[in-house]
Design a protein around this motif. Sequence first.
Motif, PDB file in Angstrom:
ATOM      1  N   GLU A   1      38.696  -1.731  -4.074  1.00 44.03           N
ATOM      2  CA  GLU A   1      37.784  -2.811  -4.440  1.00 44.03           C
ATOM      3  C   GLU A   1      38.425  -3.583  -5.586  1.00 44.03           C
ATOM      4  N   VAL A   2      38.251  -4.876  -5.576  1.00 50.23           N
ATOM      5  CA  VAL A   2      38.879  -5.729  -6.579  1.00 50.23           C
ATOM      6  C   VAL A   2      38.497  -5.306  -7.992  1.00 50.23           C
ATOM      7  N   GLU A   3      37.221  -5.115  -8.253  1.00 45.87           N
ATOM      8  CA  GLU A   3      36.777  -4.792  -9.615  1.00 45.87           C
ATOM      9  C   GLU A   3      37.317  -3.438 -10.086  1.00 45.87           C
ATOM     10  N   SER A   4      37.379  -2.462  -9.188  1.00 45.88           N
ATOM     11  CA  SER A   4      37.908  -1.139  -9.564  1.00 45.88           C
ATOM     12  C   SER A   4      39.387  -1.219  -9.905  1.00 45.88           C
ATOM     13  N   ILE A   5      40.135  -1.962  -9.113  1.00 41.24           N
ATOM     14  CA  ILE A   5      41.575  -2.092  -9.354  1.00 41.24           C
ATOM     15  C   ILE A   5      41.827  -2.930 -10.604  1.00 41.24           C
ATOM     16  N   LYS A   6      41.011  -3.949 -10.804  1.00 41.70           N
ATOM     17  CA  LYS A   6      41.135  -4.773 -12.013  1.00 41.70           C
ATOM     18  C   LYS A   6      40.867  -3.939 -13.261  1.00 41.70           C
ATOM     19  N   ALA A   7      39.913  -3.015 -13.181  1.00 42.24           N
ATOM     20  CA  ALA A   7      39.616  -2.147 -14.325  1.00 42.24           C
ATOM     21  C   ALA A   7      40.809  -1.245 -14.656  1.00 42.24           C
ATOM     22  N   LEU A   8      41.565  -0.842 -13.656  1.00 42.80           N
ATOM     23  CA  LEU A   8      42.733   0.017 -13.881  1.00 42.80           C
ATOM     24  C   LEU A   8      43.958  -0.762 -14.344  1.00 42.80           C
ATOM     25  N   LEU A   9      44.175  -1.932 -13.757  1.00 41.77           N
ATOM     26  CA  LEU A   9      45.399  -2.698 -14.034  1.00 41.77           C
ATOM     27  C   LEU A   9      45.248  -3.713 -15.157  1.00 41.77           C
ATOM     28  N   GLY A  10      44.021  -4.056 -15.490  1.00 37.25           N
ATOM     29  CA  GLY A  10      43.799  -5.070 -16.520  1.00 37.25           C
ATOM     30  C   GLY A  10      43.657  -6.448 -15.898  1.00 37.25           C
ATOM     31  N   HIS A  11      43.541  -7.433 -16.720  1.00 36.23           N
ATOM     32  CA  HIS A  11      43.282  -8.795 -16.238  1.00 36.23           C
ATOM     33  C   HIS A  11      44.547  -9.554 -15.875  1.00 36.23           C
ATOM     34  N   ASP A  12      45.698  -8.968 -16.151  1.00 34.27           N
ATOM     35  CA  ASP A  12      46.973  -9.623 -15.837  1.00 34.27           C
ATOM     36  C   ASP A  12      47.355  -9.344 -14.374  1.00 34.27           C
ATOM     37  N   ILE A  13      46.489  -9.775 -13.453  1.00 33.75           N
ATOM     38  CA  ILE A  13      46.730  -9.559 -12.022  1.00 33.75           C
ATOM     39  C   ILE A  13      46.538 -10.868 -11.268  1.00 33.75           C
ATOM     40  N   VAL A  14      47.121 -10.924 -10.102  1.00 33.14           N
ATOM     41  CA  VAL A  14      46.924 -12.065  -9.202  1.00 33.14           C
ATOM     42  C   VAL A  14      46.174 -11.545  -7.989  1.00 33.14           C
ATOM     43  N   ILE A  15      45.069 -12.199  -7.661  1.00 34.75           N
ATOM     44  CA  ILE A  15      44.249 -11.786  -6.525  1.00 34.75           C
ATOM     45  C   ILE A  15      44.326 -12.881  -5.469  1.00 34.75           C
TER      46      ILE A  15
END
Length: 197
Positions: A77-91
């Motif tokens: 899930e986007v929010e779960s992965i964002k919580a692990l990787l931080g906000h420096d991601i490209v979706i």
Amino acid sequence: MKTTVLIIILLLAFPSCHSPQKGSNTQTEDKKAITAQLSQTTVPENSGQDTVSSQEEEYTETDDEGRIYNPYDFPLEVESIKALLGHDIVIDTKYFEDEYYPEGYTFTKITHKDTQIAFYDVLQGKHRAHITTPKLSVLGGIKIGAPKQEFLKAMHFRDANAEKFNIFNLMDEYGAMTFSFRKDTLFLIDGYYEEGD
């Protein structure tokens, strides 16, 4: 490389095809150039054995336990992965509709530096991963930076001599996961699953 050698052989065998005029010095110069190019091209001896030896560096085992169907220690899930990787991601999210899913579904690809996770929201048996960060773990705690001995203990491979390998493949009929080690430390996890294709 094979194509280049084949072209050179054809050019030597059929000189009239590339020669502008009969008796021309260009033909002799072309042959000299081709001969010089051939002398610089080296084909490794026993190339079949090279392939075998590189395969011997990999350990492959069939996944009879269904571990690679859903190997992630986190929800896709986007929010779960964002919580692990931080906000420096490209979706990157794409929306699809077809006769099987008229209500539609999404395909999401999340990139963080050189790590990438891709998945469908309704098709749990379809996902891909290229993991280079210790922030994402798989199969009950395996993550980048893990020592090889710790990895082997967690995986319970059938071959007692598995420790001599640096690349481990776990596969079934729909997918595979590859764990790559450098200096006995896990540095790359690659995986895909395409159930139903």
